[in-house]
Design a protein around this motif. Structure first.
Motif, PDB file in Angstrom:
ATOM      1  N   ASP A 128       0.836  -1.215   0.000  1.00 51.52           N
ATOM      2  CA  ASP A 128       0.000   0.000   0.000  1.00 51.52           C
ATOM      3  C   ASP A 128       0.866   1.259   0.000  1.00 51.52           C
ATOM      4  OD1 ASP A 128      -2.253  -1.459  -0.088  1.00 51.52           O
ATOM      5  OD2 ASP A 128      -2.916  -1.086   1.974  1.00 51.52           O
ATOM      6  N   MET A 129       1.884   1.256   0.861  1.00 56.88           N
ATOM      7  CA  MET A 129       2.743   2.440   0.952  1.00 56.88           C
ATOM      8  C   MET A 129       3.479   2.667  -0.364  1.00 56.88           C
ATOM      9  SD  MET A 129       2.109   3.533   3.862  1.00 56.88           S
ATOM     10  CE  MET A 129       0.803   2.644   4.632  1.00 56.88           C
ATOM     11  N   ASP A 130       3.862   1.563  -1.001  1.00 51.37           N
ATOM     12  CA  ASP A 130       4.597   1.666  -2.253  1.00 51.37           C
ATOM     13  C   ASP A 130       3.750   2.358  -3.326  1.00 51.37           C
ATOM     14  OD1 ASP A 130       7.005   1.050  -3.659  1.00 51.37           O
ATOM     15  OD2 ASP A 130       5.777  -0.305  -4.879  1.00 51.37           O
ATOM     16  N   LYS A 131       2.446   2.049  -3.310  1.00 49.78           N
ATOM     17  CA  LYS A 131       1.570   2.680  -4.314  1.00 49.78           C
ATOM     18  C   LYS A 131       1.536   4.202  -4.101  1.00 49.78           C
ATOM     19  CE  LYS A 131      -1.198  -1.400  -4.882  1.00 49.78           C
ATOM     20  NZ  LYS A 131      -2.028  -2.207  -4.024  1.00 49.78           N
ATOM     21  N   LEU A 132       1.478   4.608  -2.851  1.00 50.36           N
ATOM     22  CA  LEU A 132       1.457   6.047  -2.568  1.00 50.36           C
ATOM     23  C   LEU A 132       2.808   6.680  -2.896  1.00 50.36           C
ATOM     24  CD1 LEU A 132      -0.436   6.017   0.839  1.00 50.36           C
ATOM     25  CD2 LEU A 132      -1.325   6.651  -1.385  1.00 50.36           C
ATOM     26  N   PHE A 133       3.858   5.952  -2.567  1.00 49.32           N
ATOM     27  CA  PHE A 133       5.197   6.472  -2.815  1.00 49.32           C
ATOM     28  C   PHE A 133       5.421   6.654  -4.316  1.00 49.32           C
ATOM     29  CE2 PHE A 133       9.769   5.794  -3.510  1.00 49.32           C
ATOM     30  CZ  PHE A 133      10.232   6.881  -2.800  1.00 49.32           C
ATOM     31  N   LYS A 134       4.951   5.647  -5.093  1.00 53.73           N
ATOM     32  CA  LYS A 134       5.142   5.724  -6.555  1.00 53.73           C
ATOM     33  C   LYS A 134       4.386   6.923  -7.122  1.00 53.73           C
ATOM     34  CE  LYS A 134       6.809   1.322  -7.965  1.00 53.73           C
ATOM     35  NZ  LYS A 134       6.335   0.045  -7.426  1.00 53.73           N
ATOM     36  N   LEU A 135       3.237   7.205  -6.532  1.00 54.10           N
ATOM     37  CA  LEU A 135       2.469   8.366  -7.006  1.00 54.10           C
ATOM     38  C   LEU A 135       3.257   9.664  -6.762  1.00 54.10           C
ATOM     39  CD1 LEU A 135      -0.042   9.754  -8.111  1.00 54.10           C
ATOM     40  CD2 LEU A 135      -1.043   9.657  -5.830  1.00 54.10           C
ATOM     41  N   THR A 136       3.810   9.813  -5.564  1.00 51.10           N
ATOM     42  CA  THR A 136       4.580  11.045  -5.306  1.00 51.10           C
ATOM     43  C   THR A 136       5.807  11.107  -6.209  1.00 51.10           C
ATOM     44  OG1 THR A 136       5.255   9.878  -3.304  1.00 51.10           O
ATOM     45  CG2 THR A 136       4.075  11.917  -2.971  1.00 51.10           C
ATOM     46  N   GLN A 137       6.432   9.955  -6.425  1.00 49.31           N
ATOM     47  CA  GLN A 137       7.597   9.920  -7.309  1.00 49.31           C
ATOM     48  C   GLN A 137       7.204  10.396  -8.705  1.00 49.31           C
ATOM     49  OE1 GLN A 137      10.273   9.687  -5.497  1.00 49.31           O
ATOM     50  NE2 GLN A 137      11.220   8.039  -6.634  1.00 49.31           N
ATOM     51  N   ALA A 138       6.042   9.856  -9.181  1.00 52.32           N
ATOM     52  CA  ALA A 138       5.600  10.214 -10.533  1.00 52.32           C
ATOM     53  C   ALA A 138       5.275  11.711 -10.602  1.00 52.32           C
ATOM     54  CB  ALA A 138       4.369   9.390 -10.912  1.00 52.32           C
ATOM     55  N   ALA A 139       4.668  12.224  -9.519  1.00 55.09           N
ATOM     56  CA  ALA A 139       4.268  13.642  -9.526  1.00 55.09           C
ATOM     57  C   ALA A 139       5.472  14.555  -9.667  1.00 55.09           C
ATOM     58  CB  ALA A 139       3.494  13.965  -8.244  1.00 55.09           C
ATOM     59  N   MET A 199       1.073  17.747 -12.548  1.00 58.58           N
ATOM     60  CA  MET A 199       1.833  16.905 -11.615  1.00 58.58           C
ATOM     61  C   MET A 199       0.951  15.795 -11.037  1.00 58.58           C
ATOM     62  SD  MET A 199       4.008  19.781  -9.570  1.00 58.58           S
ATOM     63  CE  MET A 199       4.981  18.748  -8.487  1.00 58.58           C
ATOM     64  N   GLY A 200      -0.336  16.132 -10.833  1.00 55.36           N
ATOM     65  CA  GLY A 200      -1.233  15.177 -10.189  1.00 55.36           C
ATOM     66  C   GLY A 200      -1.832  14.149 -11.146  1.00 55.36           C
ATOM     67  N   LEU A 201      -1.910  14.513 -12.438  1.00 55.69           N
ATOM     68  CA  LEU A 201      -2.575  13.607 -13.392  1.00 55.69           C
ATOM     69  C   LEU A 201      -1.595  12.580 -13.950  1.00 55.69           C
ATOM     70  CD1 LEU A 201      -4.910  16.101 -15.281  1.00 55.69           C
ATOM     71  CD2 LEU A 201      -5.527  14.369 -13.591  1.00 55.69           C
ATOM     72  N   LYS A 202      -1.424  11.526 -13.217  1.00 55.44           N
ATOM     73  CA  LYS A 202      -0.475  10.476 -13.609  1.00 55.44           C
ATOM     74  C   LYS A 202      -1.187   9.142 -13.557  1.00 55.44           C
ATOM     75  CE  LYS A 202       3.064  13.192 -13.688  1.00 55.44           C
ATOM     76  NZ  LYS A 202       3.882  13.527 -14.774  1.00 55.44           N
ATOM     77  N   LYS A 203      -0.659   8.173 -14.311  1.00 56.74           N
ATOM     78  CA  LYS A 203      -1.325   6.861 -14.301  1.00 56.74           C
ATOM     79  C   LYS A 203      -1.182   6.180 -12.938  1.00 56.74           C
ATOM     80  CE  LYS A 203       2.263   3.904 -16.409  1.00 56.74           C
ATOM     81  NZ  LYS A 203       3.401   4.565 -15.851  1.00 56.74           N
ATOM     82  N   GLU A 204      -0.237   6.633 -12.151  1.00 59.31           N
ATOM     83  CA  GLU A 204      -0.021   6.032 -10.818  1.00 59.31           C
ATOM     84  C   GLU A 204      -1.140   6.411  -9.846  1.00 59.31           C
ATOM     85  OE1 GLU A 204       2.267   7.390 -12.632  1.00 59.31           O
ATOM     86  OE2 GLU A 204       3.883   5.924 -12.820  1.00 59.31           O
ATOM     87  N   VAL A 205      -2.026   7.331 -10.279  1.00 60.99           N
ATOM     88  CA  VAL A 205      -3.116   7.751  -9.382  1.00 60.99           C
ATOM     89  C   VAL A 205      -4.049   6.573  -9.101  1.00 60.99           C
ATOM     90  CG1 VAL A 205      -5.206   9.162  -9.243  1.00 60.99           C
ATOM     91  CG2 VAL A 205      -3.080  10.186 -10.024  1.00 60.99           C
ATOM     92  N   LEU A 206      -4.364   5.825 -10.171  1.00 61.69           N
ATOM     93  CA  LEU A 206      -5.372   4.753 -10.019  1.00 61.69           C
ATOM     94  C   LEU A 206      -5.031   3.745  -8.921  1.00 61.69           C
ATOM     95  CD1 LEU A 206      -6.667   4.116 -13.632  1.00 61.69           C
ATOM     96  CD2 LEU A 206      -7.889   5.091 -11.676  1.00 61.69           C
ATOM     97  N   PRO A 207      -3.850   3.105  -8.994  1.00 65.89           N
ATOM     98  CA  PRO A 207      -3.554   2.145  -7.913  1.00 65.89           C
ATOM     99  C   PRO A 207      -3.466   2.792  -6.535  1.00 65.89           C
ATOM    100  CG  PRO A 207      -1.723   2.288  -9.497  1.00 65.89           C
ATOM    101  CD  PRO A 207      -2.801   3.141 -10.021  1.00 65.89           C
ATOM    102  N   ALA A 208      -3.230   4.100  -6.491  1.00 62.17           N
ATOM    103  CA  ALA A 208      -3.059   4.751  -5.176  1.00 62.17           C
ATOM    104  C   ALA A 208      -4.401   5.143  -4.547  1.00 62.17           C
ATOM    105  CB  ALA A 208      -2.168   5.983  -5.318  1.00 62.17           C
ATOM    106  N   ILE A 209      -5.493   5.030  -5.331  1.00 60.96           N
ATOM    107  CA  ILE A 209      -6.780   5.507  -4.807  1.00 60.96           C
ATOM    108  C   ILE A 209      -7.218   4.710  -3.571  1.00 60.96           C
ATOM    109  CG2 ILE A 209      -9.270   5.669  -5.296  1.00 60.96           C
ATOM    110  CD1 ILE A 209      -8.545   6.611  -8.083  1.00 60.96           C
ATOM    111  N   ARG A 210      -7.160   3.374  -3.676  1.00 56.78           N
ATOM    112  CA  ARG A 210      -7.672   2.567  -2.547  1.00 56.78           C
ATOM    113  C   ARG A 210      -6.869   2.807  -1.261  1.00 56.78           C
ATOM    114  NH1 ARG A 210      -6.594  -1.340   0.263  1.00 56.78           N
ATOM    115  NH2 ARG A 210      -4.766  -1.913  -0.965  1.00 56.78           N
ATOM    116  N   PRO A 211      -5.521   2.634  -1.304  1.00 57.36           N
ATOM    117  CA  PRO A 211      -4.795   2.902  -0.058  1.00 57.36           C
ATOM    118  C   PRO A 211      -4.919   4.362   0.385  1.00 57.36           C
ATOM    119  CG  PRO A 211      -3.253   2.405  -1.845  1.00 57.36           C
ATOM    120  CD  PRO A 211      -4.620   2.094  -2.347  1.00 57.36           C
ATOM    121  N   GLY A 212      -4.988   5.261  -0.594  1.00 52.83           N
ATOM    122  CA  GLY A 212      -5.117   6.680  -0.253  1.00 52.83           C
ATOM    123  C   GLY A 212      -6.401   6.938   0.507  1.00 52.83           C
TER     124      GLY A 212
END
Ligand SMILES: Cc1cc2nc3c(=O)[nH]c(=O)nc-3n(C[C@H](O)[C@H](O)[C@H](O)COP(=O)(O)OP(=O)(O)OC[C@H]3O[C@@H](n4cnc5c(N)ncnc54)[C@H](O)[C@@H]3O)c2cc1C
Lengths: 514, 64
Positions: free
Chosen positions: A131-142, A162-175
């Motif tokens: 879960d944390m990795d998904k959030l981390f990847k989103l910030t990395q992508a941003a 910065m916010g519109l990245k494909k990494e948003v989708l997997p991060a929604i649930r843990p977020g």
């Protein structure tokens, strides 16, 4: 020729102030930083007592990617100014039952530690890490795209990009899961064993809030240790020193021992500052890097403030203080095994400190409290005299004590804490202490002019974040800007850098209209 | 009594009934709140107080 002495005067040489100083000097503005102390960096600085150089506040670099972004905006290479070294192990953790484990940096290495203490929690640990990795990847992508110039960086289009990245989708649930819970609940969800829960839950200290009032999104802090925490060569003061040097390279000026007494306000507009020695310096814009309550009540003056602002700054709660003991040791202790050590109590007691003691203004027995200890000479031996060691120990305690005055008990309390650490983690500590400095919340307030000695300036709870935290561009006084931990996104060195970038960006965009 | 005045009287009674009901509801809610408040642990009371303080102060923070 300009009618002002300077384009911009910045009050305070904290990381927030210096971020503005370096960026605005690079934009060609004439910038002056005024610092009341003789040392640079505020909470991200160090003391120097006969070669013992412990950090004042910040003790490690978290989210180092954000530091690189600032250097990108400055068109400079971070490596030319700072030498970051990874911290591994991340913590030496001492639990109440005597369990002592060093927490390694990698995800799988950490799984082994979890397995040693509570095999049933390994599955939950991997779920947590995923879960944390998904959030981390989103910030990395941003932050992966190159930043546009300073002017564009705060524009809504850039923020959306910065916010519109494909990494948003997997991060929604843990977020959503973490964003709608408090830290204690989230940690209980992933882990069953109380010791593991505490290992993954105590870092709410870095949000300066009890776990039951701290967003579960902070669970990410423990995960960041797995990705990598760092320490700069020369101590945390190397960061503000680098920024000060860059500001000067672009033509800015930094003056020490120059306390500002007043922000000069005329017709609702900031016009410059008056120093405590009575001299006045005019400027087209003023940036305050000091606490928002102090900025508005003492430097601007309540007579210039409308009722709503007066009330808001008076009643906005400060974050908890971070009282610290600094110790110079005559020789190194073998039991200090890591840059950072943490001595914890059992989970119930850890929470009780907030509820039973902190909220009521009481002091607990040091044996019932937790300590976060850093040994900077472990990472950089030059930060202590040859053959010696320097330690600092942060603990939780209220600013106002119900039955005591901090100044009366500072030394006695400090030695009790030393005894407790000696007993629980570092045998022989007391006999090796040759210098002890007990910086209580009131002492930190005096040294840094930081109201209540508040760790992160203002509380980092929901009601004090986003639109409820003081604005970068003052709504009450034209030409006045704020940067630092009392603005968004809050306390912590990298966050304060973001605040400095946002303030500078707004100011350069406002410049033609100022 | 004319039809009209009976209708007015009826409407008045209904209105009185409604306001009595509202009053009863408020008193009941206050009593329930008081009862729950009394039964809250000190820690919970502290949290509720803090939340109420924050809710009251938050709007002012928008002006800083
Ligand atoms: C004990 C402790 C531990 C911490 N640990 C970490 C950590 O490990 N990692 C991390 O990222 N963050 C950590 N932080 C938080 C971080 O250090 C701060 O959030 C950050 O450094 C604050 O920077 P700032 O720019 O807001 O201002 P400050 O650092 O508060 O600087 C403000 C400056 O203004 C000066 N000043 C005040 N009044 C005046 C005046 N009238 N005239 C002129 N100058 C004035 C002060 O002397 C000071 O230098 C820690 C903080 C503390 C206290």
């Amino acid at each position: 020729m300009s009618q002002y002495d300077y384009d911009v005067v910045i009050i305070g040489s904290g990381v927030g102030g210096l971020t503005c100083a370096s960026l605005l000097s690079k934009e060609g503005l004439k910038v002056l930083v005024l610092e009341q102390s003789h040392r640079i960096g505020g909470c991200c600085s160090n003391y120097d007592h006969e070669g013992f150089q412990p950090d004042v506040g910040a003790i490690f670099v978290i989210a180092h990617e954000l530091y690189y972004k600032l250097f990108e905006l400055l068109d400079l290479r971070l490596e030319d100014y700072l030498d970051f070294r990874i911290l591994d192990p991340v913590y030496d953790t001492i639990l109440h039952d005597g369990t002592r484990v060093t927490l390694p940096q990698g995800v799988d290495e950490m799984a082994e530690v979890v397995n040693q203490i509570s095999p049933q929690d390994v599955k939950g640990y991997y779920e947590y890490s995923a879960d944390m990795d998904k959030l981390f990847k989103l910030t990395q992508a941003a932050i992966s795209d190159p930043l546009p110039g300073l002017r564009e960086v705060s524009k809504i289009t850039n923020l959306m990009k910065m916010g519109l990245k494909k990494e948003v989708l997997p991060a929604i649930r843990p977020g959503l899961f973490l964003g709608t819970r408090m830290l204690d609940k989230a940690v209980n969800h992933y882990f069953k064993d109380d010791r593991i829960r505490l290992i993954f839950g105590w870092e709410n200290l870095y949000a300066a809030l009890p776990a039951h009032r701290c967003s579960a999104l902070y669970a990410n802090i423990t995960y960041m240790g797995r990705i990598g925490n760092y320490y700069p060569r020369g101590g945390m003061i190397a960061i503000p020193k680098a920024l000060g040097k860059i500001a000067e390279m672009f033509g800015g000026e930094v003056r020490f021992s120059s306390p500002v007494d007043r922000i000069l306000v005329k017709n609702g507009r900031a016009q410059g500052v008056r120093l405590e020695d009575g001299s006045e310096i005019s400027a087209k814009a003023v940036i305050s890097n000091v606490h928002s309550r102090y900025t508005y009540e003492d430097l601007v003056g309540v007579e210039h403030l409308p009722y709503a602002v007066k009330r808001a700054v008076r009643n906005q709660p400060c974050s908890i203080p971070a009282p610290t003991l600094y110790m110079g040791l005559s020789e190194p202790l073998d039991s200090v095994r890591s840059h950072m050590s943490v001595i914890l109590t059992d989970r119930r007691q850890f929470d009780d400190v907030w509820v039973e003691f902190y909220d009521k203004g009481l002091l607990y027995r040091p044996d019932d409290g937790a300590f976060l200890i850093s040994c900077v000479s472990h990472s950089d031996p030059d930060l202590a005299p040859p053959g010696k060691q320097v330690l600092s120990a942060i603990y939780i305690a209220p600013y106002k004590l119900k039955y005591h005055q901090w100044d009366d008990i500072a030394d006695e309390w400090a030695w009790e804490c030393v005894d407790s650490m000696d007993k629980r983690a570092f045998p022989g500590l007391r006999s090796k202490v040759e210098w002890l400095d007990s910086v209580t919340p009131v002492e930190l307030e005096r040294r840094l002019r930081l109201p209540e000695g508040a760790f992160f300036g203002l509380e980092m709870s929901g009601g004090n974040m986003g639109p409820f935290r003081p604005n970068y561009r003052s709504r009450a006084v034209k030409g006045l800007y704020l940067a630092g931990q009392c603005t968004n996104p809050g306390g912590g060195v990298p966050l304060v850098m973001i605040s400095g970038i946002a303030t500078s960006s707004l100011l350069v965009n406002d410049w033609p209209r100022l | 009594m004319s039809l009209r005045s009976r209708r007015v009287e009826g409407a008045r009674t209904a209105k009185r009934g409604r306001s009595t009901f509202r009053m009863l509801f408020l008193v009941g809610a206050a009593a329930l709140g008081f009862y729950l408040g009394l039964n809250l642990s000190e820690e919970r009371k502290h949290r509720v107080k803090k939340l109420m303080f924050e809710a009251r102060e938050m709007p002012f923070r928008l002006f800083v």
